[in-house]
Design a protein around this motif. Structure first.
Motif, PDB file in Angstrom:
ATOM      1  N   ARG A  39       0.845  -1.185   0.000  1.00 46.41           N
ATOM      2  CA  ARG A  39       0.000   0.000   0.000  1.00 46.41           C
ATOM      3  C   ARG A  39       0.884   1.240   0.000  1.00 46.41           C
ATOM      4  O   ARG A  39       1.932   1.259   0.638  1.00 46.41           O
ATOM      5  CB  ARG A  39      -0.901   0.002   1.233  1.00 46.41           C
ATOM      6  N   GLY A  40       0.462   2.278  -0.707  1.00 41.67           N
ATOM      7  CA  GLY A  40       1.255   3.495  -0.793  1.00 41.67           C
ATOM      8  C   GLY A  40       1.055   4.406   0.403  1.00 41.67           C
ATOM      9  O   GLY A  40      -0.034   4.489   0.968  1.00 41.67           O
ATOM     10  N   ALA A  41       2.106   5.100   0.782  1.00 39.71           N
ATOM     11  CA  ALA A  41       2.045   6.067   1.881  1.00 39.71           C
ATOM     12  C   ALA A  41       3.009   7.208   1.579  1.00 39.71           C
ATOM     13  O   ALA A  41       3.996   7.028   0.849  1.00 39.71           O
ATOM     14  CB  ALA A  41       2.397   5.412   3.211  1.00 39.71           C
ATOM     15  N   GLY A  42       2.712   8.364   2.127  1.00 40.49           N
ATOM     16  CA  GLY A  42       3.598   9.509   1.995  1.00 40.49           C
ATOM     17  C   GLY A  42       3.930  10.062   3.368  1.00 40.49           C
ATOM     18  O   GLY A  42       3.048  10.168   4.224  1.00 40.49           O
ATOM     19  N   VAL A  43       5.208  10.366   3.597  1.00 39.07           N
ATOM     20  CA  VAL A  43       5.610  10.996   4.854  1.00 39.07           C
ATOM     21  C   VAL A  43       6.367  12.273   4.533  1.00 39.07           C
ATOM     22  O   VAL A  43       7.048  12.371   3.512  1.00 39.07           O
ATOM     23  CB  VAL A  43       6.472  10.061   5.744  1.00 39.07           C
ATOM     24  N   LEU A  44       6.218  13.257   5.411  1.00 37.88           N
ATOM     25  CA  LEU A  44       6.913  14.518   5.245  1.00 37.88           C
ATOM     26  C   LEU A  44       8.112  14.552   6.178  1.00 37.88           C
ATOM     27  O   LEU A  44       8.002  14.240   7.364  1.00 37.88           O
ATOM     28  CB  LEU A  44       5.979  15.690   5.559  1.00 37.88           C
ATOM     29  N   VAL A  45       9.272  14.901   5.623  1.00 36.38           N
ATOM     30  CA  VAL A  45      10.477  15.135   6.416  1.00 36.38           C
ATOM     31  C   VAL A  45      10.586  16.659   6.526  1.00 36.38           C
ATOM     32  O   VAL A  45      11.171  17.313   5.659  1.00 36.38           O
ATOM     33  CB  VAL A  45      11.725  14.532   5.737  1.00 36.38           C
ATOM     34  N   PRO A  46       9.975  17.262   7.568  1.00 37.54           N
ATOM     35  CA  PRO A  46       9.879  18.719   7.626  1.00 37.54           C
ATOM     36  C   PRO A  46      11.150  19.346   8.188  1.00 37.54           C
ATOM     37  O   PRO A  46      11.613  18.984   9.272  1.00 37.54           O
ATOM     38  CB  PRO A  46       8.695  18.967   8.568  1.00 37.54           C
ATOM     39  N   LEU A  47      11.723  20.291   7.452  1.00 35.02           N
ATOM     40  CA  LEU A  47      12.910  21.017   7.896  1.00 35.02           C
ATOM     41  C   LEU A  47      12.496  22.435   8.270  1.00 35.02           C
ATOM     42  O   LEU A  47      11.655  23.051   7.612  1.00 35.02           O
ATOM     43  CB  LEU A  47      13.956  21.059   6.785  1.00 35.02           C
ATOM     44  N   HIS A  48      13.152  22.942   9.336  1.00 34.75           N
ATOM     45  CA  HIS A  48      12.765  24.245   9.867  1.00 34.75           C
ATOM     46  C   HIS A  48      14.004  24.952  10.388  1.00 34.75           C
ATOM     47  O   HIS A  48      14.791  24.356  11.130  1.00 34.75           O
ATOM     48  CB  HIS A  48      11.751  24.034  11.003  1.00 34.75           C
ATOM     49  N   ALA A  49      14.186  26.204   9.991  1.00 34.92           N
ATOM     50  CA  ALA A  49      15.292  26.998  10.518  1.00 34.92           C
ATOM     51  C   ALA A  49      14.899  27.551  11.883  1.00 34.92           C
ATOM     52  O   ALA A  49      13.851  28.182  12.026  1.00 34.92           O
ATOM     53  CB  ALA A  49      15.620  28.138   9.558  1.00 34.92           C
ATOM     54  N   GLN A  50      15.737  27.268  12.883  1.00 30.55           N
ATOM     55  CA  GLN A  50      15.429  27.699  14.242  1.00 30.55           C
ATOM     56  C   GLN A  50      16.724  28.035  14.977  1.00 30.55           C
ATOM     57  O   GLN A  50      17.640  27.213  15.041  1.00 30.55           O
ATOM     58  CB  GLN A  50      14.686  26.581  14.987  1.00 30.55           C
TER      59      GLN A  50
END
Length: 199
Positions: A39-50
């Motif tokens: 089954r297909g899935a999508g995940v986000l690898v979120p990058l954030h400047a902090q």
């Protein structure tokens, strides 16, 4: 190196082809990758400047969940009929799970797909969060939202191979702990793929 330089470098590295990964990479016994319908899935690898550094945002799943309770994960989930593709699924789930508006995310590229023992093929999308962001965890699914320095998550030397018994067999996996957070399994393997891409 400025934030724009870092973004450009990441996008450039993600444009190069990479090798798909799977939970079977370190395990030769039993059914290997591609042995079942996925089954297909999508995940986000979120990058954030902090505070002058780039960080990767992760979640700790609720201990009340039926699947993977208490584990560290990227925001994301299976591709629903209305999503159309993995990117839409990843952005939708990030909005639901951590309150990240999809219009605030600039996608920088895609990491190679990862096949899990639970018969998903996950497509990791690396996204840059524009401007300040205060996460709002979805109480039913997410116990906590935290972040890890990108420099930690993309340093191959910080990863180690560990093992535990699962379904009567000893299974091995990657782990890249950060403080009190035990990042392992598919999440660690995807981060290791990110580390490989950035080398």
């Amino acid at each position: 190196m400025t934030t724009d330089d870092i973004r450009a470098r990441i996008a450039d590295r993600l444009a190069a082809p990479g090798r798909p990964s799977s939970d079977f990479d370190l395990n030769t016994e039993g059914a290997g990758p591609g042995q079942h319908a996925l089954r297909g899935a999508g995940v986000l690898v979120p990058l954030h400047a902090q505070d002058g550094a780039v960080r990767v945002i992760l979640t700790k799943r609720s201990s009340a969940l039926k699947h993977h309770p208490g584990q560290i994960a990227f925001p994301g989930g299976k591709i629903e009929p209305g999503d159309g593709d993995a990117a839409t699924a990843a952005l939708r789930e990030a909005e639901e799970e951590i309150g990240l508006p999809r219009e605030r995310v600039t996608l920088l590229g895609t990491l190679p797909p990862h096949e899990t023992v639970t018969r998903f093929t996950m497509t990791p999308l690396v996204g840059w969060i524009e401007g300040p962001f205060d996460p709002v965890p979805e109480a039913g699914e997410v116990a906590e939202v935290f972040s890890v320095p990108l420099s930690h998550a993309t340093e191959p030397a910080r990863f180690r191979v560990e093992g535990r018994r699962w379904q009567g067999r000893r299974r091995y996996y990657y782990a890249v702990p950060w403080g009190p957070y035990y990042i392992w399994g598919a999440t660690a393997r995807i981060l290791r793929g990110f580390a490989e891409a950035m080398r």
